[in-house]
Structure formats: C-alpha cells, structure tokens
Design a protein around this motif. Structure first.
Motif, short mmCIF file in Angstrom:
data_model
loop_
_atom_site.label_atom_id
_atom_site.label_comp_id
_atom_site.label_asym_id
_atom_site.label_seq_id
_atom_site.Cartn_x
_atom_site.Cartn_y
_atom_site.Cartn_z
N ARG A 46 -89.50 -18.51 94.04
CA ARG A 46 -90.14 -17.53 93.22
C ARG A 46 -89.34 -16.22 93.62
NH1 ARG A 46 -94.04 -19.15 89.49
NH2 ARG A 46 -95.21 -20.61 90.45
N LEU A 47 -88.63 -15.90 94.45
CA LEU A 47 -87.88 -14.77 94.60
C LEU A 47 -86.85 -14.83 93.65
CD1 LEU A 47 -87.64 -12.36 96.41
CD2 LEU A 47 -86.02 -13.57 97.83
N ILE A 48 -86.09 -15.77 93.56
CA ILE A 48 -84.78 -16.10 92.66
C ILE A 48 -84.93 -16.19 91.37
CG2 ILE A 48 -83.33 -16.31 94.73
CD1 ILE A 48 -83.31 -19.19 94.08
N PRO A 53 -90.53 -19.80 87.87
CA PRO A 53 -90.43 -18.25 87.25
C PRO A 53 -90.66 -17.41 88.28
CG PRO A 53 -92.02 -19.63 85.94
CD PRO A 53 -91.70 -20.51 87.26
N ARG A 54 -89.65 -16.23 88.21
CA ARG A 54 -89.67 -15.43 89.12
C ARG A 54 -90.96 -14.57 89.09
NH1 ARG A 54 -86.19 -9.97 90.22
NH2 ARG A 54 -85.80 -10.22 92.23
N ASP A 55 -91.60 -14.32 90.49
CA ASP A 55 -92.98 -13.59 90.72
C ASP A 55 -92.96 -13.21 92.10
OD1 ASP A 55 -95.65 -13.22 91.33
OD2 ASP A 55 -96.18 -15.13 90.38
N LEU A 56 -92.50 -11.87 92.09
CA LEU A 56 -92.25 -11.26 93.49
C LEU A 56 -93.67 -11.34 94.15
CD1 LEU A 56 -89.57 -8.60 92.51
CD2 LEU A 56 -89.25 -10.75 93.51
N LEU A 81 -88.73 -7.48 102.04
CA LEU A 81 -89.34 -7.29 100.80
C LEU A 81 -90.38 -6.17 101.12
CD1 LEU A 81 -89.93 -10.93 99.74
CD2 LEU A 81 -88.27 -9.31 98.85
N VAL A 82 -91.14 -6.26 102.19
CA VAL A 82 -92.13 -5.07 102.54
C VAL A 82 -91.59 -3.77 102.62
CG1 VAL A 82 -93.62 -4.39 104.38
CG2 VAL A 82 -93.59 -6.88 103.67
N ALA A 83 -90.37 -3.88 103.44
CA ALA A 83 -89.35 -2.49 103.47
C ALA A 83 -89.09 -2.03 102.18
CB ALA A 83 -88.26 -2.53 104.29
N ASN A 84 -88.84 -2.62 101.34
CA ASN A 84 -88.11 -2.05 99.81
C ASN A 84 -89.08 -2.22 98.71
OD1 ASN A 84 -88.15 -4.41 98.49
ND2 ASN A 84 -86.01 -4.85 99.27
N GLY A 85 -90.34 -2.83 99.03
CA GLY A 85 -91.52 -2.81 98.07
C GLY A 85 -91.26 -3.84 97.05
N SER A 86 -90.38 -4.74 97.07
CA SER A 86 -90.27 -6.02 96.22
C SER A 86 -91.54 -6.55 96.24
CB SER A 86 -89.07 -6.67 96.49
OG SER A 86 -87.93 -5.92 96.26
#
Length: 143
Positions: A46-48, A53-56, A81-86
């Motif tokens: 899901r990340l890539i 399909p991509r679903d952050l 992901l939590v640190a950068n908000g993705s």
C-alpha cells in the motif's frame, strides 16, 4: 512432510508467475489472521502502490497492526510516516514516542533514538535556531 512455505514466500512465488490476484489473496488471508509478516507486506504494498493501489492511510494502519504483531521493521517505517505526516497527521511527539517504544527491544531503533536525541531540535522535531553569527571579517567574509 516438508514445512509449509510462509505466506510471503507463497505470494512472492505467485507474483513471479504473474498471478497477482492470488498473491494478494494469500497475503490478505494471512493478514486477516494477524500474521505480522503479512501485515507488513500488505502495508509495504500500500505504501509503494504495487501490486496494490497506493493508499497511505491504509498503509499506516496495516503497519500499525504489524507493529502490534511484533514486526520490528514495521515499527521503524511507522515512525517515519508519523513523523513526516505521510498518510495522516504529522506528529513528531507521537513519532518520538513510537521510536522510544521500539528502542526497548530493537537495537536499530535504539541507535536511531540515540541519534535523534543528540540533535538540536525542539519538541516538534524542528531544528533549534542557530546562533547569530559574529562577523570577524568582511573581506573575505568570515563569521
């Protein structure tokens, strides 16, 4: 009788054969059973965005579940992901807390925590203000 291949091994074999739908089904079934490796794999997919399909936001949720199942690598990706908000809200304090929790059992996370804690950053993870330079010479410019 030889041991049953893991869901990851089965999915990789199916992907190599071009049977994407069955590979996804194998991982989904294992993830539904709480298999940490399968949850991690589904989160990565899901990340890539391949083969799912991509679903952050969904990637973050799957990685969270993988962490809860004890997957160490999922914990490190979740921190980023939590640190950068993705895929959700950027939350440095929460990311730091997740890293500290992972550091209790994961030497890689412990080394990352040590490096982060040695940085000159504020509570939100932003760099601390630099000192005002003292100009020693204008030509050449030396501060």
């Amino acid at each position: 009788m030889p041991p049953q291949p893991s869901a990851i091994d089965q999915a990789n074999t199916l992907l190599q054969r071009g049977d994407t739908a069955r590979a996804i089904a194998v991982i989904q079934q294992a993830a539904d059973r709480g298999d940490g490796d399968a949850l991690f794999q589904a989160g990565l997919w899901r990340l890539i965005g391949q083969p799912l399909p991509r679903d952050l936001p969904r990637a973050r949720m799957l990685l969270r579940r993988a962490v809860e199942a004890g997957h160490a690598d999922a914990a490190l990706i979740e921190v980023a992901l939590v640190a950068n908000g993705s895929g959700g809200t950027e939350d440095w304090p929460a990311a730091h807390a997740l890293l500290a929790r992972a550091a209790r059992t994961n030497p890689v996370a412990a080394s990352h925590l040590k490096a982060v804690d040695a940085m000159a950053i504020d509570a939100q993870g932003d760099p601390a203000p630099m000192a005002t330079p003292e100009w020693l010479c204008e030509d050449p410019a030396v501060a």
